[in-house]
Design a protein around this motif. Structure first.
Motif, mmCIF file in Angstrom:
data_model
loop_
_atom_site.group_PDB
_atom_site.id
_atom_site.type_symbol
_atom_site.label_atom_id
_atom_site.label_comp_id
_atom_site.label_asym_id
_atom_site.label_seq_id
_atom_site.Cartn_x
_atom_site.Cartn_y
_atom_site.Cartn_z
ATOM 1 N N GLU A 203 13.090 4.844 -7.855
ATOM 2 C CA GLU A 203 13.207 6.433 -8.283
ATOM 3 C C GLU A 203 12.581 7.297 -7.246
ATOM 4 O OE1 GLU A 203 14.248 6.812 -11.200
ATOM 5 O OE2 GLU A 203 15.393 4.168 -12.437
ATOM 6 N N MET A 204 13.075 8.174 -7.479
ATOM 7 C CA MET A 204 12.566 9.324 -7.074
ATOM 8 C C MET A 204 11.994 10.476 -7.978
ATOM 9 S SD MET A 204 13.725 11.876 -3.212
ATOM 10 C CE MET A 204 15.388 11.670 -3.627
ATOM 11 N N ILE A 205 10.999 10.877 -7.751
ATOM 12 C CA ILE A 205 10.488 12.130 -8.353
ATOM 13 C C ILE A 205 10.694 13.078 -7.975
ATOM 14 C CG2 ILE A 205 8.078 12.802 -9.757
ATOM 15 C CD1 ILE A 205 7.853 10.145 -11.252
ATOM 16 N N ARG A 206 10.804 14.662 -8.103
ATOM 17 C CA ARG A 206 11.058 15.667 -6.846
ATOM 18 C C ARG A 206 10.193 16.804 -7.912
ATOM 19 N NH1 ARG A 206 14.720 16.453 -3.842
ATOM 20 N NH2 ARG A 206 16.985 14.965 -4.082
ATOM 21 N N SER B 134 0.731 -1.359 -0.366
ATOM 22 C CA SER B 134 0.110 0.051 -0.225
ATOM 23 C C SER B 134 1.029 1.174 0.118
ATOM 24 C CB SER B 134 -1.268 -0.057 1.463
ATOM 25 O OG SER B 134 -0.378 0.031 2.760
ATOM 26 N N PRO B 135 0.584 2.782 -0.553
ATOM 27 C CA PRO B 135 1.243 3.358 -0.387
ATOM 28 C C PRO B 135 1.495 4.590 1.011
ATOM 29 C CG PRO B 135 -0.210 3.793 -1.670
ATOM 30 C CD PRO B 135 -0.942 2.752 -1.252
ATOM 31 N N LEU B 136 2.245 4.351 1.046
ATOM 32 C CA LEU B 136 2.293 5.747 2.232
ATOM 33 C C LEU B 136 2.561 6.783 1.905
ATOM 34 C CD1 LEU B 136 4.178 5.169 5.397
ATOM 35 C CD2 LEU B 136 6.150 4.651 4.369
ATOM 36 N N LEU B 137 2.116 7.803 3.529
ATOM 37 C CA LEU B 137 3.068 9.392 3.265
ATOM 38 C C LEU B 137 3.836 9.675 4.404
ATOM 39 C CD1 LEU B 137 2.255 11.972 2.326
ATOM 40 C CD2 LEU B 137 0.401 11.767 3.870
ATOM 41 N N VAL B 138 4.349 10.355 4.494
ATOM 42 C CA VAL B 138 5.125 10.821 4.940
ATOM 43 C C VAL B 138 5.718 12.334 5.517
ATOM 44 C CG1 VAL B 138 8.206 10.587 6.136
ATOM 45 C CG2 VAL B 138 6.992 8.872 4.636
ATOM 46 N N HIS B 139 5.625 12.652 6.281
ATOM 47 C CA HIS B 139 4.936 13.976 6.443
ATOM 48 C C HIS B 139 6.336 14.361 7.813
ATOM 49 C CE1 HIS B 139 2.433 17.541 8.489
ATOM 50 N NE2 HIS B 139 3.296 18.301 7.638
ATOM 51 N N GLY B 140 7.088 15.671 7.124
ATOM 52 C CA GLY B 140 8.188 16.438 8.270
ATOM 53 C C GLY B 140 8.927 17.501 7.692
ATOM 54 N N LEU C 35 7.464 9.823 -4.281
ATOM 55 C CA LEU C 35 7.276 10.966 -4.628
ATOM 56 C C LEU C 35 7.511 12.499 -3.736
ATOM 57 C CD1 LEU C 35 3.725 10.394 -6.224
ATOM 58 C CD2 LEU C 35 5.485 10.403 -7.716
ATOM 59 N N HIS C 36 8.873 13.055 -3.961
ATOM 60 C CA HIS C 36 9.275 13.909 -3.366
ATOM 61 C C HIS C 36 8.417 15.227 -3.541
ATOM 62 C CE1 HIS C 36 12.040 16.848 -1.621
ATOM 63 N NE2 HIS C 36 12.347 15.421 -0.998
ATOM 64 N N ASP C 37 7.745 15.715 -2.023
ATOM 65 C CA ASP C 37 7.770 17.150 -1.952
ATOM 66 C C ASP C 37 6.302 17.034 -2.492
ATOM 67 O OD1 ASP C 37 7.401 18.999 0.071
ATOM 68 O OD2 ASP C 37 8.562 20.584 -1.328
ATOM 69 N N ILE C 38 4.711 15.657 -2.630
ATOM 70 C CA ILE C 38 4.016 15.892 -3.367
ATOM 71 C C ILE C 38 2.988 17.389 -3.489
ATOM 72 C CG2 ILE C 38 2.657 14.518 -1.817
ATOM 73 C CD1 ILE C 38 1.654 13.259 -4.144
ATOM 74 N N CYS C 39 3.080 17.742 -2.659
ATOM 75 C CA CYS C 39 2.384 19.130 -1.824
ATOM 76 C C CYS C 39 2.944 20.330 -2.756
ATOM 77 C CB CYS C 39 2.175 19.625 -0.416
ATOM 78 S SG CYS C 39 4.351 19.889 -0.606
ATOM 79 N N SER C 40 3.995 20.032 -3.719
ATOM 80 C CA SER C 40 4.154 21.578 -5.032
ATOM 81 C C SER C 40 3.808 21.096 -6.711
ATOM 82 C CB SER C 40 5.591 21.393 -5.082
ATOM 83 O OG SER C 40 6.290 20.908 -3.784
ATOM 84 N N LEU C 41 2.535 19.895 -6.100
ATOM 85 C CA LEU C 41 2.149 19.368 -7.819
ATOM 86 C C LEU C 41 0.743 20.666 -7.434
ATOM 87 C CD1 LEU C 41 1.985 15.428 -7.940
ATOM 88 C CD2 LEU C 41 2.928 17.388 -8.588
ATOM 89 N N SER C 42 0.401 20.687 -8.574
ATOM 90 C CA SER C 42 -0.807 21.735 -8.940
ATOM 91 C C SER C 42 -2.076 21.017 -8.647
ATOM 92 C CB SER C 42 -0.889 22.673 -10.361
ATOM 93 O OG SER C 42 -0.983 21.401 -11.224
ATOM 94 N N VAL D 97 3.962 2.844 -4.469
ATOM 95 C CA VAL D 97 4.574 4.502 -3.590
ATOM 96 C C VAL D 97 4.000 5.280 -2.286
ATOM 97 C CG1 VAL D 97 2.911 7.063 -4.170
ATOM 98 C CG2 VAL D 97 2.796 4.718 -6.080
ATOM 99 N N ILE D 98 5.721 5.974 -2.452
ATOM 100 C CA ILE D 98 5.843 7.001 -1.111
ATOM 101 C C ILE D 98 6.129 8.046 -1.150
ATOM 102 C CG2 ILE D 98 7.500 7.009 0.868
ATOM 103 C CD1 ILE D 98 8.496 3.844 0.366
ATOM 104 N N ALA D 99 5.117 8.720 -0.552
ATOM 105 C CA ALA D 99 5.234 10.324 -0.768
ATOM 106 C C ALA D 99 5.492 10.998 -0.368
ATOM 107 C CB ALA D 99 3.587 10.958 -1.600
#
Length: 646
Positions: A378-381, A347-353, A413-420, A447-449
Motif C-alpha cells: 500500500e502507498m500513502i500519498r 527495518s524502515p527504509l528512507l529513499v531520497h531523490g 509513505l510517499h513524499d513524507i516531507c509534506s507532512l506537518s 515502512v518505506i518512506a
C-alpha cells in the motif's frame, strides 16, 4: 542403467606427500597438436606412490593424455610415462588444477621411491606410517582426485540417459544412498506461476510439490544462491511443516543446494532430507553435495525460464516486466546491489531523490523481491491536499487503516516531507507503540518512506521531527537525478518505446541518431518520469512514422519536451543552459546575473553592491567585464551562423 553410480568406488592407494625441502626435481613433458614435445613449466609434484602421482599446474590437460615424467632425487634419476585419469581443484576460483597420473608398476620406480623414503627423518616416517595405517578403506568422494573420475562417468550417463523416463528418479535414489538420507527432491522455477515445482521426488507425488519461490528453506536457497545445511534442533524456526502435514512426514534435517543453467542463472534447487542415524548432514556431505549440484546443473543446463509474468528479475527481460530498474551506469548497479542487501530487512527504509527519479518504483521492486512480497503493498500519498483520506489511512479505524490492510506486507509513505510537524509526531507515536490506533493489533509491516527533500537538512531547520527521521533512516538509499547518469537515456528511451508501442499495438519505433543526441543533451529536470512522458508523446504524435526525427523535438505546436522546465531550473539566466559553452563561461554568466541583481538592489551603487557581496570594487568590475566578453562572443557567433544560413 547408471554405470557411474553402480561403479561408485574410490581408490585406496596411499601416496607419500612431497615437500619443497626434499629437493625432488620433477619435469612433465606433453605432446602438442603438431606432435612436438614440450615441458609444462609450472608443474609441481604433490604426492607419489608406486601406482601413481599427483601434480598441479595452471595448464589445462585432458583426461586420457599420456605424459612423460622425469624425476631426480640426489643421484637417482627416473624417466617414466603415465596417463592422466583424474583432475581436481580445491575451489572453483582456483586456477591450479591437480592432475592424477596412473603409472604402471615399475621396478625402477620402486627403487627410486625406496631411496626417497630412506632420506626421511624419523618423525616424518612415523607420520607417514600412521597416515597409512589409519587410512580408510575407501577414500571419501570429496577427498581427492577420485571425484573427477566419478564426474566423468556421471556426465557420460547424463549424455546417454538424460532424456529417458525415470532418469531423475534413478539419480535421486543413488543420491539418497550416497548421502545415507531418507528423501530427495529437485525443484525448478516456473516463471509463469512464480513457483518452485518438483520435477523429481521420491516417495511423494511430485505434482503436489509446488510453492512460491520465496517460501521455506528451498525458497531461501533459490533467492539467495547460498546453500544451507540445517537441522531442526538448531534452527526450528526455519522449518516449514506445510508438506510434513500434507504427506505425514517428519523433517529433522535438510541439506539444500542451488542448481544453475549454462548462463549461470539459478533455476532451481536440489534438496536432501533426513540424514539416517544422525541429527545433521556432515561437512563431508556438504562437499559431496557441491559436486552433485554440478551434476544436476548439467542435466538442466538448457533450461532457460522466461516469462512476461515473472516477478523474478533474472528470469524476465527488462522490456517484459512491470517493475524494472533500467540503466548500466555504476549508480544503477549500486541500486541493484542495494535491493539484494535490503529486500529482506524488516527495518524502515528512507529513499531520497528528486521528483521522477523512480523512488516509488524502487520501493515496489524491493517489496516484490523480498520476503514480504507475498503480502500486501500500500502507498500513502502524504502530499495530497485533502487530508481526510490521509488521516483515515494512518490513524483511522481498522477497516480503513493501511497498516491493518497489508498484514505482513509493505507500506510506502510517499513524499513524507509534506507532512506537518504535528502529523510527523503523531505518526512517530504510532511507530513507538507498534499498534494500530484504537485497536490491540500490532503493526506488522515494513515502512518505506520517500522524500524529494533532504530530511536531515529539514531536521536542522526544525521543519522535520528528529525522532521520526532517525526511525525512518535506519536504512537509507539516495537515487541520483538523470542528468548525472545521462548515459542511461538511451536504454530508458529504448525501454519506454518498446512498452508504449506494445501498449498502442504499433510496430516498434526508434528515434533517429540526431534526435537521440538531442535527448542526451537535455538535462531532464523531470528525470525518468519525464523521459517516459516524452516517449509516450513521441509514439502518439507519430503513429505512422517508424523513425522519430529531431524535427519532432523542435515542433513548438506539439512539443515532446517541456523546455520551459529547463529554463525554470536555471532561472532566466541567458545562455547558461547551452552545453556548448565551457563551464567557466556559464559560471561567469550566472555571476553576472547575481551581480546585476545586487547592483539593482543597491540602487545602482556598484561599490556598495561589491561590499555587500564581500568582494572589492575592482573584482566586481573584472567579473562584469569577463561576462560581457562572453556575451559578445556568443552574439558574434550567432550573427556568423545566421549569415551562413542566409
Amino acid at each position: 542403467m547408471l554405470a557411474s553410480f553402480s561403479e561408485f568406488k574410490f581408490y585406496q592407494s596411499f601416496r607419500i606427500p612431497v615437500e619443497d625441502a626434499d629437493d625432488l626435481r620433477f619435469l612433465v613433458e606433453e605432446e602438442d597438436e603438431l606432435g612436438k614435445r614440450k615441458y609444462i613449466d609450472d608443474a609441481k609434484l604433490i604426492d607419489i606412490s608406486v601406482t601413481g602421482l599427483g601434480f598441479s599446474t595452471r595448464q589445462r590437460i585432458s583426461v586420457g593424455d599420456e605424459l612423460t615424467i622425469s624425476m631426480q632425487f640426489k643421484r637417482h634419476h627416473l624417466d617414466i610415462t603415465g596417463t592422466v585419469v583424474r583432475a581436481f581443484s580445491d575451489s572453483i576460483e582456483d586456477e591450479h588444477i591437480i592432475y592424477g597420473i596412473e603409472l604402471e608398476a615399475d621396478r625402477e620406480l620402486s627403487k627410486f621411491l625406496q631411496q626417497y623414503v630412506m632420506s626421511f627423518s624419523t618423525d616424518r616416517l612415523k607420520e607417514c606410517l600412521i597416515d597409512s595405517a589409519l587410512k580408510e578403506k575407501y577414500t571419501k568422494a570429496s577427498d581427492g582426485f577420485e571425484m573427477f573420475s566419478l564426474l566423468l562417468s556421471l556426465f557420460k550417463d547424463i549424455t546417454f540417459f538424460g532424456d529417458k523416463e525415470g532418469f531423475l528418479d534413478t539419480m535421486l535414489e543413488e543420491v539418497i544412498r550416497i548421502l545415507n538420507a531418507q528423501r530427495a527432491s529437485i525443484f525448478l522455477i516456473n516463471p509463469e506461476s512464480n513457483e518452485l515445482e518438483a520435477v523429481g521426488a521420491l516417495g511423494v507425488d511430485k505434482d503436489k510439490l509446488k510453492f512460491d519461490y520465496r517460501l521455506g528453506i528451498a525458497g531461501s536457497v533459490f533467492t539467495t544462491g547460498v546453500a544451507l545445511n540445517i537441522d531442526i534442533q538448531d534452527d526450528k524456526s526455519r522449518f516449514n511443516d506445510q508438506f510434513d502435514l500434507q504427506f505425514g512426514y517428519e523433517t529433522k534435517s535438510i541439506i539444500c543446494h542451488p542448481i544453475h543453467n549454462r548462463e549461470d542463472k539459478i533455476i532451481g534447487v536440489i534438496q536432501i532430507l533426513n540424514k539416517r542415524n544422525e541429527d545433521r548432514f556432515t561437512v563431508e556431505d556438504e562437499k559431496t553435495m557441491k559436486v552433485l549440484a554440478l551434476v544436476f546443473s548439467s542435466v538442466f543446463h538448457n533450461y532457460n525460464p522466461m516469462s512476461e509474468s515473472s516477478q523474478i528479475r533474472r528470469f524476465s527481460t527488462p522490456f517484459d516486466r512491470k517493475h524494472a530498474l533500467i540503466g548500466k551506469t555504476p549508480h544503477v548497479a549500486s541500486l541493484r546491489s542495494a535491493i539484494i542487501k535490503t529486500k529482506d530487512l524488516d527495518s524502515p527504509l528512507l529513499v531520497h531523490g528528486e521528483k521522477g527519479v523512480g523512488k516509488t518504483l524502487f520501493a515496489k521492486i524491493l517489496h516484490h523481491e523480498g520476503c514480504r512480497g507475498l503480502k500486501g503493498f500500500e502507498m500513502i500519498r502524504c502530499e495530497e491536499p485533502i487530508r481526510d483520506n490521509l488521516y483515515e489511512e494512518l490513524w483511522g479505524a481498522e477497516d480503513k487503516n493501511v497498516f491493518a490492510k497489508v498484514k505482513g506486507g509493505t507500506v510506502v509513505l510517499h513524499d513524507i516531507c509534506s507532512l506537518s510537524i504535528k502529523e510527523q509526531r503523531k505518526l512517530m507515536s504510532v511507530f513507538n507503540e507498534r499498534k494500530i490506533p484504537g485497536t490491540f493489533m500490532s503493526i506488522d509491516a515494513r515502512v518505506i518512506a520517500t522524500s524529494t527533500k533532504d530530511l536531515a537538512e529539514l531536521v536542522d531547520k526544525g521543519e522535520f521531527d528528529r525522532d521520526l527521521y532517525e526511525y525512518l533512516s535506519s536504512a537509507y538509499i539516495y537515487m541520483e537525478p538523470l542528468r548525472r547518469r545521462i548515459e542511461d537515456v538511451d536504454l530508458l528511451v529504448d525501454f519506454f518505446l518498446k512498452v508504449e508501442c506494445k501498449k498502442q499495438g504499433l510496430l516498434l519505433k526508434n528515434f533517429s541518431p540526431k534526435a537521440l543526441d538531442k535527448l542526451k543533451d537535455y538535462d531532464w529536470p523531470g528525470n525518468v518520469a519525464e523521459v517516459k512522458k516524452c516517449v509516450e508523446r513521441a509514439v502518439l504524435y507519430n503513429p505512422k512514422a517508424h523513425i522519430i526525427t529531431e524535427v519532432a523535438l523542435e515542433n513548438n505546436a506539439s512539443p515532446l519536451l517541456d523546455t520551459g522546465s529547463k529554463r525554470r531550473m536555471f532561472g532566466n539566466v541567458p545562455h547558461v543552459a547551452d552545453y556548448k559553452l565551457p563551464l567557466k563561461d556559464r559560471v561567469a554568466l550566472i555571476e553576472r546575473e547575481m551581480i546585476m541583481a545586487e547592483i539593482k538592489r543597491n540602487n545602482g551603487n556598484k561599490s556598495k553592491a561589491a561590499k555587500e557581496m564581500g568582494i572589492s570594487r575592482e573584482a566586481l568590475r573584472k567579473k562584469l567585464l569577463q561576462s560581457s566578453n562572453v556575451l559578445e562572443g556568443i552574439q558574434e557567433e550567432t550573427v556568423t551562423e545566421e549569415k551562413k544560413a542566409a
